[in-house]
Design an enzyme around this catalytic site. Structure first.
Site, short mmCIF file in Angstrom:
data_model
loop_
_atom_site.label_atom_id
_atom_site.label_comp_id
_atom_site.label_asym_id
_atom_site.label_seq_id
_atom_site.Cartn_x
_atom_site.Cartn_y
_atom_site.Cartn_z
N TYR A 14 82.25 16.83 7.47
CA TYR A 14 81.70 15.49 7.27
C TYR A 14 81.51 15.17 5.80
O TYR A 14 81.10 16.04 5.02
CB TYR A 14 80.34 15.36 7.97
CG TYR A 14 79.78 13.96 7.83
CD1 TYR A 14 80.29 12.94 8.61
CD2 TYR A 14 78.82 13.66 6.87
CE1 TYR A 14 79.83 11.64 8.45
CE2 TYR A 14 78.36 12.37 6.71
CZ TYR A 14 78.87 11.37 7.51
OH TYR A 14 78.41 10.09 7.34
N TRP A 17 81.82 11.70 2.58
CA TRP A 17 82.42 10.45 2.10
C TRP A 17 83.58 10.66 1.14
O TRP A 17 84.37 9.74 0.92
CB TRP A 17 81.34 9.60 1.43
CG TRP A 17 80.68 8.67 2.37
CD1 TRP A 17 80.12 8.97 3.57
CD2 TRP A 17 80.54 7.25 2.18
NE1 TRP A 17 79.61 7.83 4.15
CE2 TRP A 17 79.84 6.77 3.31
CE3 TRP A 17 80.89 6.36 1.18
CZ2 TRP A 17 79.52 5.41 3.47
CZ3 TRP A 17 80.56 5.02 1.34
CH2 TRP A 17 79.89 4.55 2.47
N1 LIG Z 1 73.26 2.56 -3.66
C1 LIG Z 1 73.62 3.17 -2.52
N2 LIG Z 1 73.96 2.41 -1.44
C2 LIG Z 1 74.31 3.02 -0.27
C3 LIG Z 1 74.38 4.43 -0.15
C4 LIG Z 1 74.00 5.20 -1.29
O1 LIG Z 1 74.01 6.45 -1.26
N3 LIG Z 1 73.63 4.55 -2.44
N4 LIG Z 1 74.77 5.02 1.03
C5 LIG Z 1 75.52 4.19 1.99
C6 LIG Z 1 75.50 4.79 3.32
S1 LIG Z 1 76.48 6.15 3.62
C7 LIG Z 1 74.80 4.28 4.36
S2 LIG Z 1 74.94 4.97 5.92
C8 LIG Z 1 73.93 3.12 4.20
C9 LIG Z 1 72.58 3.38 4.85
O2 LIG Z 1 71.88 2.21 5.03
P1 LIG Z 1 70.35 2.33 5.47
O3 LIG Z 1 70.17 3.50 6.33
O4 LIG Z 1 69.94 1.03 6.04
O5 LIG Z 1 69.72 2.56 4.03
P2 LIG Z 1 68.35 3.20 3.50
O6 LIG Z 1 68.30 2.86 2.04
O7 LIG Z 1 68.26 4.63 3.84
O8 LIG Z 1 67.22 2.41 4.27
C10 LIG Z 1 67.09 1.00 4.14
C11 LIG Z 1 65.63 0.66 3.99
O9 LIG Z 1 64.95 0.88 5.22
C12 LIG Z 1 63.58 1.01 4.91
N5 LIG Z 1 62.88 1.76 5.95
C13 LIG Z 1 62.81 3.09 6.11
N6 LIG Z 1 62.05 3.40 7.18
C14 LIG Z 1 61.63 2.23 7.70
C15 LIG Z 1 60.84 1.90 8.85
O10 LIG Z 1 60.37 2.75 9.60
N7 LIG Z 1 60.63 0.57 9.08
C16 LIG Z 1 61.17 -0.41 8.30
N8 LIG Z 1 60.94 -1.67 8.64
N9 LIG Z 1 61.90 -0.12 7.21
C17 LIG Z 1 62.16 1.18 6.93
C18 LIG Z 1 63.53 1.76 3.60
O11 LIG Z 1 62.49 1.23 2.80
C19 LIG Z 1 64.92 1.58 3.03
O12 LIG Z 1 64.97 1.11 1.70
O13 LIG Z 1 73.71 2.86 2.80
C20 LIG Z 1 74.94 2.78 2.07
N10 LIG Z 1 74.64 2.22 0.79
N1 LIG Z 2 67.17 12.86 4.19
C1 LIG Z 2 68.24 12.11 4.37
N2 LIG Z 2 69.47 12.68 4.38
C2 LIG Z 2 70.56 11.91 4.57
C3 LIG Z 2 70.45 10.52 4.75
C4 LIG Z 2 69.15 9.94 4.77
O1 LIG Z 2 68.97 8.72 4.98
N3 LIG Z 2 68.08 10.77 4.55
N4 LIG Z 2 71.59 9.76 4.90
C5 LIG Z 2 72.77 10.42 5.43
C6 LIG Z 2 73.98 9.62 5.34
S1 LIG Z 2 73.90 8.04 5.99
C7 LIG Z 2 75.16 10.09 4.84
S2 LIG Z 2 76.58 9.16 5.01
C8 LIG Z 2 75.26 11.43 4.26
C9 LIG Z 2 76.23 11.52 3.05
O2 LIG Z 2 76.62 12.82 2.84
P1 LIG Z 2 77.99 13.21 2.10
O3 LIG Z 2 79.04 12.19 2.42
O4 LIG Z 2 78.29 14.62 2.43
O5 LIG Z 2 77.56 13.08 0.57
P2 LIG Z 2 78.44 12.89 -0.74
O6 LIG Z 2 77.52 13.17 -1.87
O7 LIG Z 2 79.11 11.56 -0.72
O8 LIG Z 2 79.51 14.06 -0.64
C10 LIG Z 2 80.85 13.87 -0.89
C11 LIG Z 2 81.43 15.09 -1.60
O9 LIG Z 2 82.85 14.90 -1.70
C12 LIG Z 2 83.27 15.29 -3.01
N5 LIG Z 2 84.56 14.62 -3.27
C13 LIG Z 2 84.79 13.41 -3.81
N6 LIG Z 2 86.12 13.17 -3.86
C14 LIG Z 2 86.74 14.25 -3.35
C15 LIG Z 2 88.11 14.59 -3.12
O10 LIG Z 2 89.03 13.84 -3.39
N7 LIG Z 2 88.35 15.82 -2.56
C16 LIG Z 2 87.36 16.69 -2.24
N8 LIG Z 2 87.71 17.85 -1.70
N9 LIG Z 2 86.07 16.38 -2.44
C17 LIG Z 2 85.77 15.18 -2.97
C18 LIG Z 2 82.13 14.90 -3.90
O11 LIG Z 2 82.19 15.57 -5.13
C19 LIG Z 2 80.92 15.26 -3.03
O12 LIG Z 2 80.53 16.59 -3.25
O13 LIG Z 2 73.96 11.88 3.87
C20 LIG Z 2 73.02 11.84 4.96
N10 LIG Z 2 71.79 12.51 4.57
MO LIG Z 3 75.94 6.98 5.69
#
Ligand SMILES: Nc1nc2c(c(=O)[nH]1)N[C@H]1C(S)=C(S)[C@@H](COP(=O)(O)OP(=O)(O)OC[C@H]3O[C@@H](n4cnc5c(=O)[nH]c(N)nc54)[C@H](O)[C@@H]3O)O[C@H]1N2
Ligand SMILES: Nc1nc2c(c(=O)[nH]1)N[C@H]1C(S)=C(S)[C@@H](COP(=O)(O)OP(=O)(O)OC[C@H]3O[C@@H](n4cnc5c(=O)[nH]c(N)nc54)[C@H](O)[C@@H]3O)O[C@H]1N2
Ligand SMILES: [Mo]
Length: 782
Positions: free
Chosen positions: A118, A120
């Site tokens: 898993y 990104w």
């Molecule tokens: N800059 C930036 N943007 C991203 C990402 C990133 O790593 N960096 N990751 C991307 C990815 S992979 C995903 S899946 C999405 C995730 O999108 P989300 O899961 O929606 O993103 P979060 O920032 O974890 O949470 C959104 C907001 O929900 C609020 N929240 C938390 N718990 C509660 C609660 O119990 N009730 C209410 N009402 N609000 C709550 C928090 O204050 C938080 O800022 O974001 C994407 N966008």
């Molecule tokens: N506590 C907590 N944990 C969370 C979340 C949360 O809300 N709270 N959110 C979750 C969510 S929504 C998500 S999506 C996950 C994200 O979790 P990940 O998607 O595992 O996080 P990334 O840091 O994007 O990891 C991507 C990795 O790919 C590597 N990479 C980039 N390009 C390449 C390439 O071309 N080849 C190879 N081999 N590697 C490459 C980068 O260097 C990096 O190490 O985290 C989850 N974890």
């Molecule tokens: Mo995500």
């Protein structure tokens, strides 16, 4: 392609990242600036992390093998994460990988390889690391896979049973254009955090959310946000800060007011839904003796009953859109929030009308609200995986720790396979997985762990075989997504760094060693694959009657613009004609009550949405011991753990640690001041973080975003303090429920104290010790 093309003879080359389109400015073999695409209305600040990322000290310079594995052979080991590495050549690495893959397949079968992998990785359709690794493992006869995502673990399983789909809720969501023109009241659970809309999986050429919210307000529409963080909504709006994790209780109370005041749309509930009656028994308290009244919800959420009554009436009086962020389902019982959000919107009867109904993920990612393109995307075929075994993606530690054990998932009883080899490319479990101490114990179990990454991430340090990948900046690719009008030519900006290789070339070489080279490559070089995938895609667009340039023309121009569906309304067709456009649910309608889910008999997920008391919440027993509710949300300054060493991310750190926001009253009670370093802890682990005192955080709540690279004080101790601020040393690895077993990383209870000890150095970005062999014997470096 010539070498001049690959190194970038022109000063600026078009490129794409998950956080936006840009032009790379190059000097001395590195990108020195990422200039946002001129057509982007609101570029992401995360672009600031790109400069200096190619020649960064955290890069893996060449193939490396963990010393203990090299000397003792494959086998379980607690040396992972603290051992030294031995530098090897590509030929030796290819040979080792091929032999080990052969051994595992012959002795244990393909299901003993966990290839869920898993993560990104980077933008780009061909070099997409997950597609590459899956295609590679399928060429060898398959692997144990993972289902769904950390993003949407609960939604991905429950919503297909409720509305027949999960992906259409974002990929074919009601467009921002329609919302800004028609919505009177946008009620957002989780706000609409602009920080998150910077990002889109696969990239994006524009960021319209800020403009759309402003346009809605200018037209006279209003926004109501529920979130423990004030800044989850930008600009004017009514803000409520509930106790985290109580949104379902709030939505139930809003529904209760609609039902008891006759404001619900009975005819829509009859014509387009099933099971409202059954749900209403629960809502009104007839089935359990507890009416879900505003007074009941006030006790749970801290939001005043009178405010909830007034809001419910306003919602029924105009065109109302109810939205739920993805964060609300990344918690224990996470299935309930999106299910209850749809139920509330169904009671209002506006699903499928312009500007009304339900939305899931506005403010979670850029994609929701963007108009989709009608063509399939250029896609690297992944082949066929004959192995039947799979796990819900966030069950990775459960699987490694419990081979052969049965588990519940979506109405089925499955068994964890016995994994001997873990193969990861393009993800970082030390970023994404919960309870890192438990993860480390799990990663000690398999015989072999292989990791491809450009950087020495904590996952690469825990590998036995480390494969240095190029970054996207070092290779040519094509990018596009299903909700962006541009197909983009990603030019290589610089030469591959040191001794790194494209994942494709590594897989091709290992496949060749195993006698299946031709099957993997189909005889194509990377450049030939790009032209082939472009040609296939071009055929679809030509069939649609549109003009599309040749590959060379496209490459020189930098992008192609496609047609998009601007006026989309989620479930619009279903609303107009539910008989001829049924949903893909058993009834063809919205399942407020699901007979199938009810039939599974789960204690933790019943047949209709309901309130469950979570373990990690401020009113539960655990809060006696750990009285602060930590929100581990997405970071404002980067994507996940990627480029944590970049300027935007580093600019936010406090004495090198990840910032933690805390309310002034909670800080005062603990003698914490702005700029202090604090120890954040519970019974699972502890980390250090930098204190930011901020009254935009609700009392009793602290916020520590994900993404600081795990940096253990004592690398040999799985439960070590993380000196850098990774919240996943604290979070529970429990699963949303028996239905989906989604990720629950968003919420955790903690306590915090000032850290007065000597501040440990941040070593997360320093490579491990690497032994280089020379004629005179081994030479250590780090
Ligand atoms: N800059 C930036 N943007 C991203 C990402 C990133 O790593 N960096 N990751 C991307 C990815 S992979 C995903 S899946 C999405 C995730 O999108 P989300 O899961 O929606 O993103 P979060 O920032 O974890 O949470 C959104 C907001 O929900 C609020 N929240 C938390 N718990 C509660 C609660 O119990 N009730 C209410 N009402 N609000 C709550 C928090 O204050 C938080 O800022 O974001 C994407 N966008
Ligand atoms: N506590 C907590 N944990 C969370 C979340 C949360 O809300 N709270 N959110 C979750 C969510 S929504 C998500 S999506 C996950 C994200 O979790 P990940 O998607 O595992 O996080 P990334 O840091 O994007 O990891 C991507 C990795 O790919 C590597 N990479 C980039 N390009 C390449 C390439 O071309 N080849 C190879 N081999 N590697 C490459 C980068 O260097 C990096 O190490 O985290 C989850 N974890
Ligand atoms: Mo995500």
């Amino acid at each position: 392609m010539t070498d001049a093309d690959r190194t970038g003879a022109a000063a600026r080359r078009p490129h794409m990242s998950h956080w936006g389109m840009f032009e790379a400015e190059v000097a001395d073999g590195d990108v020195v600036a990422a200039h946002p695409f001129v057509g982007d209305a609101d570029p992401s600040p995360v672009l600031g992390n790109i400069a200096g990322s190619v020649r960064n000290k955290a890069r893996i310079t060449g193939p490396a093998v963990r010393r203990g594995w090299l000397e003792n052979g494959p086998g379980p080991s607690s040396g992972r994460g603290c051992d030294e590495f031995v530098s090897v050549g590509w030929e030796e690495l290819t040979e080792l990988l091929a032999n080990e893959l052969r051994r595992v397949v012959e002795r244990h079968g393909n299901s003993a390889i966990y290839g869920g992998s898993y993560g990104w990785a980077s933008a780009g359709r061909f070099h997409h690391a997950q597609s590459q690794v899956h295609r590679f493992l399928n060429t060898l006869g398959g692997y144990t896979r993972s289902a769904h995502s950390y993003s949407l673990g609960a939604t991905g399983v429950v919503m297909p049973r409720v509305v027949g789909t999960h992906w259409k809720m974002f990929a074919r969501s009601t467009s921002w254009k329609i919302i800004s023109e028609h919505t009177d009241l946008l009620v957002c659970f989780g706000g609409v955090p602009l920080k998150n809309t910077g990002v889109n999986h696969g990239g994006t050429s524009d960021h319209p959310t800020r403009g759309a919210l402003d346009a809605l307000r200018q037209r006279g529409g209003s926004i109501v946000s529920f979130s423990p963080l004030h800044d989850d909504l930008h600009g004017a709006g009514e803000r409520h800060a509930p106790v985290p994790g109580t949104d379902v209780a709030i939505m139930l109370a809003l529904g209760y007011v609609l039902a008891t005041e006759g404001l619900h749309d009975s005819s829509f509930l009859d014509s387009h839904c099933v099971g409202y009656d059954r749900f209403e028994e629960y809502l009104l308290g007839r089935s359990d003796g507890v009416p879900k009244s505003p007074e009941w919800a006030e006790q749970i959420s801290g939001i005043g009953a009178a405010e909830l009554v007034a809001l419910a009436r306003r919602m029924a009086a105009g065109r109302t859109m109810v939205t739920v962020t993805w964060s609300l389902q990344r918690v224990r019982y996470g299935e309930q929030a999106p299910w209850m959000g749809v139920t509330l919107a169904a009671m209002l009867g506006q699903i499928g009308l312009p500007g009304g109904g339900f939305g899931h993920g506005y403010g979670s990612m850029n994609e929701p609200g963007l108009a989709p393109v009608p063509y399939p995307l250029p896609t690297l075929p992944q082949g066929i995986n004959p192995v039947r075994d799979f796990i819900p993606v966030s069950a990775v530690s459960d699987m490694l720790l419990n081979p052969g054990a049965p588990f519940d998932y979506d109405g089925r009883r499955l068994t964890y396979p016995d994994i001997r080899m873990v193969y990861w490319a393009g993800g970082n479990p030390f970023h994404h997985h919960q309870d890192i101490g438990r993860l480390r114990r799990a990663l000690a179990r398999p015989d072999t762990i292989v990791v491809h990454d450009p950087y020495w991430t904590p996952m690469a340090r825990h590998a036995d075989v480390v494969v240095p990948s190029t970054t996207s900046l070092e290779r040519a690719d094509i990018s596009c997504t299903r909700n962006d009008p541009l197909l983009v030519a990603m030019h290589a900006a610089v030469e591959p760094y040191a001794d790194s290789r494209d994942d494709y070339d590594t897989f091709a070489a290992v496949a060749a060693k195993l006698g299946v080279g031709e099957k993997f490559t189909e005889g194509r070089s990377s450049q030939q694959w790009l032209e082939h995938l472009y040609g296939q895609w071009r055929g679809h667009v030509l069939a649609d009657g549109a003009r599309v340039p040749s590959f060379d023309e496209f490459w020189n121009r930098g992008h192609v613009r496609m047609r998009t569906e601007e006026d989309l309304i989620l479930f619009g067709d279903f609303r107009t004609d539910p008989v001829n456009n049924p949903l893909s649910t058993p009834s063809g309608r919205i399942e407020i009550f699901s007979a199938d889910i009810d039939g599974f008999g789960y204690e933790d997920c019943a047949g209709h949405p309901r309130w469950y008391e979570p373990e990690e919440w401020l009113s539960g027993a655990r809060a006696q011991q750990f009285p602060l509710h930590l929100i581990a949300n997405q970071p404002r300054t980067r994507l996940h753990s990627q480029l944590d060493h970049g300027a935007t991310s580093q600019g936010s750190k406090i004495r090198g640690r990840e910032p933690l926001r805390i309310h002034p009253d909670d800080a005062a009670g603990r003698a914490l001041e702005d700029g202090d370093v604090a120890r954040v802890f519970n019974d699972r682990g502890a980390c250090l973080a930098g204190v930011v005192i901020d009254d935009s955080v609700r009392r009793g709540v602290v916020q520590l975003s994900t993404g600081a690279w795990y940096d253990p004080l004592d690398a040999s101790d799985p439960d070590s303090l993380c000196v850098h601020g990774n919240p996943n040393v604290l979070t529970p690895d429990v699963g949303t429920s028996s239905l989906a077993r989604g990720c629950t990383g968003q919420h955790v209870l903690v306590e915090i104290e000032r850290y007065d000890g000597d501040l440990p150095q941040i070593r997360a970005f320093d490579p491990p010790t690497i032994i280089r062999r020379s004629a005179a014997g081994p030479v250590r470096s780090n």
